[in-house]
Design a protein around this motif. Structure first.
Motif, mmCIF file in Angstrom:
data_model
loop_
_atom_site.group_PDB
_atom_site.id
_atom_site.type_symbol
_atom_site.label_atom_id
_atom_site.label_comp_id
_atom_site.label_asym_id
_atom_site.label_seq_id
_atom_site.Cartn_x
_atom_site.Cartn_y
_atom_site.Cartn_z
ATOM 1 N N TRP A 44 32.354 17.937 129.757
ATOM 2 C CA TRP A 44 33.561 17.209 129.366
ATOM 3 C C TRP A 44 33.737 15.933 130.167
ATOM 4 O O TRP A 44 34.829 15.413 130.304
ATOM 5 C CB TRP A 44 34.807 18.085 129.475
ATOM 6 C CG TRP A 44 35.004 18.820 130.750
ATOM 7 C CD1 TRP A 44 35.635 18.377 131.876
ATOM 8 C CD2 TRP A 44 34.590 20.156 131.025
ATOM 9 N NE1 TRP A 44 35.629 19.356 132.840
ATOM 10 C CE2 TRP A 44 35.001 20.463 132.342
ATOM 11 C CE3 TRP A 44 33.916 21.124 130.282
ATOM 12 C CZ2 TRP A 44 34.750 21.697 132.933
ATOM 13 C CZ3 TRP A 44 33.665 22.342 130.874
ATOM 14 C CH2 TRP A 44 34.078 22.623 132.167
ATOM 15 N N ILE B 99 35.399 27.991 131.321
ATOM 16 C CA ILE B 99 35.526 27.640 129.913
ATOM 17 C C ILE B 99 34.322 28.120 129.127
ATOM 18 O O ILE B 99 34.433 28.591 127.993
ATOM 19 C CB ILE B 99 35.691 26.116 129.778
ATOM 20 C CG1 ILE B 99 37.005 25.690 130.444
ATOM 21 C CG2 ILE B 99 35.691 25.679 128.327
ATOM 22 C CD1 ILE B 99 37.053 24.251 130.809
ATOM 23 N N LEU C 171 35.806 29.396 124.543
ATOM 24 C CA LEU C 171 36.662 28.257 124.259
ATOM 25 C C LEU C 171 35.800 27.043 123.938
ATOM 26 O O LEU C 171 34.688 26.900 124.436
ATOM 27 C CB LEU C 171 37.554 27.939 125.466
ATOM 28 C CG LEU C 171 38.559 29.018 125.854
ATOM 29 C CD1 LEU C 171 39.279 28.624 127.137
ATOM 30 C CD2 LEU C 171 39.561 29.268 124.740
ATOM 31 N N ILE D 200 35.597 22.741 123.770
ATOM 32 C CA ILE D 200 36.130 21.553 124.430
ATOM 33 C C ILE D 200 36.381 20.486 123.383
ATOM 34 O O ILE D 200 35.455 20.050 122.689
ATOM 35 C CB ILE D 200 35.154 21.043 125.495
ATOM 36 C CG1 ILE D 200 34.818 22.158 126.485
ATOM 37 C CG2 ILE D 200 35.718 19.822 126.210
ATOM 38 C CD1 ILE D 200 33.559 21.917 127.268
ATOM 39 N N ILE E 54 41.536 18.139 130.282
ATOM 40 C CA ILE E 54 40.748 18.560 129.126
ATOM 41 C C ILE E 54 41.636 19.275 128.119
ATOM 42 O O ILE E 54 42.679 19.843 128.465
ATOM 43 C CB ILE E 54 39.571 19.475 129.536
ATOM 44 C CG1 ILE E 54 40.067 20.695 130.298
ATOM 45 C CG2 ILE E 54 38.550 18.710 130.353
ATOM 46 C CD1 ILE E 54 38.959 21.662 130.676
ATOM 47 N N THR E 55 41.213 19.208 126.873
ATOM 48 C CA THR E 55 41.868 19.927 125.789
ATOM 49 C C THR E 55 40.918 21.014 125.312
ATOM 50 O O THR E 55 39.776 20.731 124.957
ATOM 51 C CB THR E 55 42.202 18.986 124.622
ATOM 52 O OG1 THR E 55 42.944 17.864 125.102
ATOM 53 C CG2 THR E 55 43.013 19.714 123.555
ATOM 54 N N LEU E 56 41.383 22.241 125.336
ATOM 55 C CA LEU E 56 40.571 23.386 124.938
ATOM 56 C C LEU E 56 41.144 24.008 123.677
ATOM 57 O O LEU E 56 42.340 23.898 123.400
ATOM 58 C CB LEU E 56 40.551 24.442 126.049
ATOM 59 C CG LEU E 56 40.105 23.979 127.427
ATOM 60 C CD1 LEU E 56 40.307 25.089 128.438
ATOM 61 C CD2 LEU E 56 38.665 23.530 127.397
ATOM 62 N N SER E 57 40.293 24.664 122.917
ATOM 63 C CA SER E 57 40.771 25.338 121.712
ATOM 64 C C SER E 57 39.928 26.554 121.425
ATOM 65 O O SER E 57 38.772 26.658 121.848
ATOM 66 C CB SER E 57 40.750 24.392 120.507
ATOM 67 O OG SER E 57 39.426 24.214 120.027
ATOM 68 N N SER E 58 40.504 27.485 120.688
ATOM 69 C CA SER E 58 39.727 28.578 120.123
ATOM 70 C C SER E 58 38.875 27.999 118.996
ATOM 71 O O SER E 58 39.099 26.890 118.505
ATOM 72 C CB SER E 58 40.650 29.670 119.589
ATOM 73 O OG SER E 58 41.536 29.139 118.613
ATOM 74 N N CYS F 67 39.640 24.544 116.411
ATOM 75 C CA CYS F 67 38.923 23.303 116.690
ATOM 76 C C CYS F 67 38.861 22.383 115.474
ATOM 77 O O CYS F 67 38.995 21.162 115.586
ATOM 78 C CB CYS F 67 37.518 23.622 117.191
ATOM 79 S SG CYS F 67 36.582 22.182 117.740
#
Length: 272
Positions: A150, A161, A166, A168, A188-192, A196
Motif C-alpha cells: 500500500w 491485513i 482484507l 487494500i 489505508i482503506t481496507l475492505s472485505s 471492494c
C-alpha cells in the motif's frame, strides 16, 4: 437500474480544530455523506467541532481520549454498534436508500497505535464478525502495519491485513502523511472482498486539510462497478513485486530486467 453514490472522506485530523472545520466545510460544499476520522479535536473530554445542522456524529462516549469517530450526513443513516467500539475503533451500520429498498455496509474508523499489538483485539472482533455473517466491511484507518503493497517504504511484522482476507483499496503510492521532513503512506482503506467492487474514485486529495495527513476521498456505489482485469506493465511496481514475491517464496528473487525477461521467468515458474 440507477446508480446510488455515497461520498466518503477519510482523514486523521491530528487533534486540530481547523482540520475539523475543513471536514465540516466538505459536507456543506461537496455533498459529503460519510467521514471516517482519526484523532479528532477533543474539547472537555469530548469530540468537538464536527457536529452541525446537516450532519451527525458517532463515537465511543465515555471513553478516555477517544481517537476515532464517524460523521454522517442527513442523507444516509448510521447506527452505532457499541459492542464493536472502543476509543480507537468506531463501527456502525451505514444504510443508504436505493431503488429496491436499502443497502447496508459495516463501516469502521480505526486508529492503530504503533506501540500496541496489531491488530487490536477489538478490530479482530469486527473482522471476525463480518466474515462470520458474510457482510460487507469498509475500514478507514491510520495504520501502523507497514508494507510496500500500500505504498509504504518499508515492511514491518504487523502485516495483519494480509492474513485477515482484507483487500487494500489504496490506489498508487501517493503519501497520505506529509511534513517538511517526512512523506509516507500511513493511512489505508481496507475492505472485505464483497465490498471492494463498490469502491470507486479512490484518491488522495490535494485540497488543504489543515492536518499533516491528507484527505482520502472515494465513493461507495450501488450497483457495484463492473471490473475489467488487465495487466499494464507500465504501471507495475517492480520493486514491490520483487519484494513481495521474495517474501512469499522465502528466498532471493532475481532482479526483473524488462517485460520480456519477466514473461520468460513467469512461464518457467508456471511449468514447475
Amino acid at each position: 437500474m440507477s446508480t446510488t453514490r455515497v461520498r466518503v472522506l477519510q482523514v486523521n485530523l491530528h487533534y486540530a480544530k481547523a482540520a475539523s472545520a475543513v471536514v465540516c466545510r466538505r459536507f456543506d460544499k461537496d455533498g459529503l455523506d460519510v467521514a471516517l476520522l482519526q484523532e479528532p479535536w477533543i474539547h472537555g473530554g469530548r469530540v468537538s467541532g464536527l457536529k452541525t445542522n446537516y450532519n451527525k456524529m458517532l463515537y465511543k462516549e465515555g471513553a478516555k481520549e477517544p481517537r476515532t469517530c464517524i460523521v454522517y450526513s442527513n442523507r444516509v443513516n448510521c447506527t452505532l454498534i457499541p459492542v464493536l467500539c472502543t476509543a480507537d475503533i468506531v463501527t456502525a451500520i451505514l444504510t443508504t436508500p436505493i431503488e429496491e429498498g436499502t443497502r447496508s455496509w459495516f463501516v469502521s474508523s480505526a486508529y492503530l497505535p504503533g506501540e500496541e499489538i496489531c491488530p487490536p483485539p477489538q478490530l479482530g472482533e469486527v473482522i471476525a464478525y463480518v466474515a462470520r455473517e458474510n457482510l460487507q466491511l469498509i475500514i478507514g484507518c491510520d495504520a501502523n502495519a507497514h508494507h510496500i503493497l500500500w505504498g509504504r517504504t518499508d515492511i514491518n511484522t504487523k502485516g495483519f491485513i494480509l492474513t485477515n482476507s482484507l483487500l487494500i483499496a489504496n490506489v498508487g503510492n501517493k503519501p497520505t502523511f506529509v511534513t517538511a521532513a517526512w512523506k509516507e503512506v500511513l493511512d489505508i482503506t481496507l475492505s472485505s472482498e464483497k465490498a471492494c467492487d463498490n469502491i470507486e474514485n479512490w484518491h488522495v486529495s490535494e485540497e488543504p486539510s489543515c492536518s499533516d495527513h491528507r484527505q482520502i476521498r472515494f465513493d461507495l456505489v450501488t450497483p457495484p462497478r463492473t471490473s475489467i482485469t488487465y495487466r499494464n506493465p507500465r504501471e507495475t511496481n517492480w520493486r514491490g513485486y520483487s519484494l513481495s514475491l521474495n517474501e512469499a517464496l522465502e528466498e532471493e528473487v532475481i532482479e526483473i530486467e524488462n517485460n520480456k525477461f519477466f514473461e520468460r521467468q513467469w512461464r518457467k515458474l508456471a511449468r514447475q
